[in-house]
Design a protein around this motif. Sequence first.
Motif, PDB file in Angstrom:
ATOM      1  N   LEU A   1      11.282  15.579 -14.603  1.00 49.69           N
ATOM      2  CA  LEU A   1      11.214  14.120 -14.601  1.00 49.69           C
ATOM      3  C   LEU A   1       9.892  13.680 -13.993  1.00 49.69           C
ATOM      4  O   LEU A   1       9.434  14.256 -13.003  1.00 49.69           O
ATOM      5  N   HIS A   2       9.269  12.669 -14.588  1.00 46.48           N
ATOM      6  CA  HIS A   2       8.089  12.034 -14.005  1.00 46.48           C
ATOM      7  C   HIS A   2       8.472  10.611 -13.653  1.00 46.48           C
ATOM      8  O   HIS A   2       8.770   9.797 -14.540  1.00 46.48           O
ATOM      9  N   LEU A   3       8.473  10.304 -12.348  1.00 48.00           N
ATOM     10  CA  LEU A   3       8.921   9.002 -11.875  1.00 48.00           C
ATOM     11  C   LEU A   3       7.768   8.295 -11.170  1.00 48.00           C
ATOM     12  O   LEU A   3       7.415   8.648 -10.041  1.00 48.00           O
ATOM     13  N   PRO A   4       7.109   7.320 -11.828  1.00 45.63           N
ATOM     14  CA  PRO A   4       6.064   6.537 -11.131  1.00 45.63           C
ATOM     15  C   PRO A   4       6.679   5.748  -9.980  1.00 45.63           C
ATOM     16  O   PRO A   4       7.763   5.163 -10.104  1.00 45.63           O
ATOM     17  N   LEU A   5       5.977   5.740  -8.851  1.00 47.69           N
ATOM     18  CA  LEU A   5       6.417   5.010  -7.667  1.00 47.69           C
ATOM     19  C   LEU A   5       5.411   3.911  -7.343  1.00 47.69           C
ATOM     20  O   LEU A   5       4.301   3.898  -7.885  1.00 47.69           O
ATOM     21  N   PRO A   6       5.762   2.985  -6.447  1.00 50.93           N
ATOM     22  CA  PRO A   6       4.799   1.936  -6.049  1.00 50.93           C
ATOM     23  C   PRO A   6       3.604   2.536  -5.324  1.00 50.93           C
ATOM     24  O   PRO A   6       3.493   3.747  -5.144  1.00 50.93           O
ATOM     25  N   THR A   7       2.721   1.656  -4.874  1.00 56.09           N
ATOM     26  CA  THR A   7       1.527   2.108  -4.157  1.00 56.09           C
ATOM     27  C   THR A   7       1.917   2.767  -2.840  1.00 56.09           C
ATOM     28  O   THR A   7       3.030   2.586  -2.337  1.00 56.09           O
ATOM     29  N   GLU A   8       0.981   3.509  -2.281  1.00 48.81           N
ATOM     30  CA  GLU A   8       1.238   4.204  -1.019  1.00 48.81           C
ATOM     31  C   GLU A   8       1.602   3.218   0.084  1.00 48.81           C
ATOM     32  O   GLU A   8       2.486   3.485   0.902  1.00 48.81           O
ATOM     33  N   HIS A   9       0.937   2.065   0.109  1.00 50.68           N
ATOM     34  CA  HIS A   9       1.242   1.056   1.133  1.00 50.68           C
ATOM     35  C   HIS A   9       2.671   0.538   0.964  1.00 50.68           C
ATOM     36  O   HIS A   9       3.394   0.357   1.958  1.00 50.68           O
ATOM     37  N   GLN A  10       3.101   0.320  -0.274  1.00 53.10           N
ATOM     38  CA  GLN A  10       4.467  -0.153  -0.492  1.00 53.10           C
ATOM     39  C   GLN A  10       5.497   0.910  -0.125  1.00 53.10           C
ATOM     40  O   GLN A  10       6.574   0.601   0.379  1.00 53.10           O
ATOM     41  N   VAL A  11       5.160   2.178  -0.354  1.00 51.20           N
ATOM     42  CA  VAL A  11       6.051   3.259   0.064  1.00 51.20           C
ATOM     43  C   VAL A  11       6.183   3.269   1.585  1.00 51.20           C
ATOM     44  O   VAL A  11       7.284   3.436   2.134  1.00 51.20           O
ATOM     45  N   LEU A  12       5.061   3.080   2.287  1.00 50.12           N
ATOM     46  CA  LEU A  12       5.105   3.048   3.752  1.00 50.12           C
ATOM     47  C   LEU A  12       5.955   1.875   4.244  1.00 50.12           C
ATOM     48  O   LEU A  12       6.702   1.999   5.217  1.00 50.12           O
ATOM     49  N   GLN A  13       5.835   0.731   3.578  1.00 49.09           N
ATOM     50  CA  GLN A  13       6.681  -0.409   3.936  1.00 49.09           C
ATOM     51  C   GLN A  13       8.155  -0.084   3.727  1.00 49.09           C
ATOM     52  O   GLN A  13       9.016  -0.483   4.518  1.00 49.09           O
TER      53      GLN A  13
END
Length: 837
Positions: free
Chosen positions: A503-515
């Motif tokens: 599976l390839h799952l795009p995620l939000p930006t690194e800053h949004q992941v940290l939030q």
Amino acid sequence: MKSSTVVLLLVGIFPLADPARALPQSNEVQQALEELAAVWADLSEAEESEQPLIADHLLEATRACVEELEDSSAPSSADCQEVLTRIHDLLYLPAEWWLDGDELATLTTEWSRSLVTELGDEWQKFNEHQLAEHALERHDLSRTEEVLYDALERWPEDPWLRLLEFELARLSEDWPAAMESLAASEVAAASFEGGDEAMLRGKVLLARCALDIRLGRADRALLDLERIRQGQEFGEELPPAIASDALLKLADVAMLCDAEDRVLEIAGDRARVLPEHRPDFDLQVAMAKVGQAFRTRVIHPSDLEILRDAADTPNLTAMGRVIGQMALAELLLLDGKLADSRRRLREARRLLDQWSERETQEPPVREWSFLSSLFARLSRLEGNQGQQEQAEAELLRWFRQLLDNWRQTPLLPGGIGFLRSPLRRSLVHEVLSATAQRDGASAAFDLLMEVQTLGSFARQQGLAPPSIAEIEQHLLDDGEGLLVYLPSRNGCHLFVLAKNTLLHLPLPTEHQVLQSLQALDRGDLSLLSNVLPDPAKDLVNEWSLVRVVGADLIQGLVVEQLPFSAEQRLGEAKPVAHLPSVPVGIFLRRRRDSPGHPVQFESDLVLILGPADPKTGVDPAPLTHRSSLSPFPESRTRTFGRDTPPAHLGRKSASSTQLLHLLCHGVVDRTREVFAGLLLDDNGETLWSDELARWELPPLVVLSACSSGEGPLRVGEDGVSQLTGATFLGGADTVIAATGPLDRDLTLATMKAFHEEIARGRTPADALRRARNQVSQTHGSVPGTGELRVFGLGDQPLRGMTPASDRSWPRTMAMTVGALLILTGIAQRHRSVRASS
């Protein structure tokens, strides 16, 4: 080096003018000198629009003055020096003023060499240095090489020429040559006596700092900058030029470590201490504000204006102008101003094309790669399919060349990697996005595997990118799965692999992941999908072992701490093992399964107990705990401590056990190239990581020392500066280590439970999970981000151990056999009685 610096060098560094040669000159020479001085005065006072025209007059005035001096029967050395200074200054004027930069360089070289013959050997050497430095600042590497190596043939021991040789090799990305020339300049500077030793030593230190920054060795760069700041190399007041350059390099280190706030602090210090205006420093400040904007996704108009002013400053170097235009274009993209962004990108392309017009010069691959990634993103946002395909094809071409170049970087002690750099991760993000959209998830994953082979450990072992079939064979046994993260400021990727699944799952930006991580810490589970989306969580729920790669690239992400249910975190519900990269994981598995791998061991456990911390007095293993740590039979356990120094251990003892446990205090000495170690005895004996890498280590190593899994401040580290990397090099396939401070009592309780679970036949990953759960029940909390974690394979129980789930069968079998024997005996007796009757 600006004209004022040139004059300083001429007067201060080389006080070689011979007053006896200042003979009266002809009227023609005097008139030519006066005309030359007048044109320079006109240039300094002219309006911007008039300056290019006056520059043409300046060129003619210089030509006339040189001809008069050449025709003079007895030219004055002072006049020759004055004109020579003006000739060098010509090349510092903006390049756009000249119709033909190559012709100008040829003219100035001929003129200066004709004049300098009148001034002696030292002036000739200085002139060649200036010519090479001018060519280098114009990024004309072929001309730099031509001038510089002619000079080095005559003056091979000159440290200033050797420093230029270093800069040429650095810009050419010829790293072995760069290190060799830097070492030569250090040797030459040590014996230099030319009236400016402090400046030279400062330049040499700054050169070493520049190399460390370029190769990601931030800790080494900081060490050199601290030596400069404290003046340890000078014995006199710090030269202002060195102080200014050192602060600029300090800002470079902060940018390297993604610490934009620190850059702004340094900018404030510089404005207070060194008021001289520096366009390159203005650009650093503007770039830091760009980084802040990407973190917060908020763009202030004032920040745009600051970056615009910095990028358009005419006094920037050619490379600085390219970087400024690209940074401005990226910020405009974030702000949605696509037309303005395209205009800036075209200007950056024009500047890069100017370099590429020189056929003998290597193109700046790194800059072309970033530029093509910005064009690809812009075309995608514009929705122009044709331009997008063209831009992505160009991006892949430059990206391939960038990877080839990176493979040529030297494997210095401690190593360097590729994915620790935020800018490189952004570039990889764009490439993965384009590849996944065009060719699918499998092709994007293959490309990421190729990038992962650029880590220092993978390069040291010559590892090739693994195929999905190889990953399934070596890392995905039944019930096992793999999570591979690639974060960037523009977006993140998560690849999830299990048997017959990708599976390839795009995620939000690194800053949004940290939030999202911060929200999870507060108990808000609604953003869990930004870190572990539902399709991935559903698969993980079925796994018996979770392998993780790349999570350490997301600052603050501890996979074990992710909520997995209303009652449990992931590290409590599932065994978790971290790998430096997928290629390294396959290497560890193949090495473990090789025919030469040990199958018989003399002991189950070798335990090394270190002394109390000399600073705090804290004993890592008090006597009251030592006897309870090992559940193994005494005959299968060897303990080393105060009574039996670890020096008696020897490599053979380490390799003849199944489990080596070092319960010691961690030591960090930043003055060492390989700086991580473990304190072994009261005399201060330290086991450094490079020495540990030379041991013959068992399959399982436990390093229950504070920050034993922490890497150095380097952009990409998986080598021997890190204790975990050293254990892999030494032969271990699984390491238990900590990424931060440890609480002693919690650690001892966890280790006691871990040993018991290992003795029951659990795998290291499952044993640590169960031990962690036991400690959380008895102590009321789970250790935080500094907790012990599993690195490496983590899937192999110790040999000869019976799994705990099967421990009941021997007893049942014995009881069954006993009952059968009793029944057989009774039956036999009955038969005997009947027979006698």
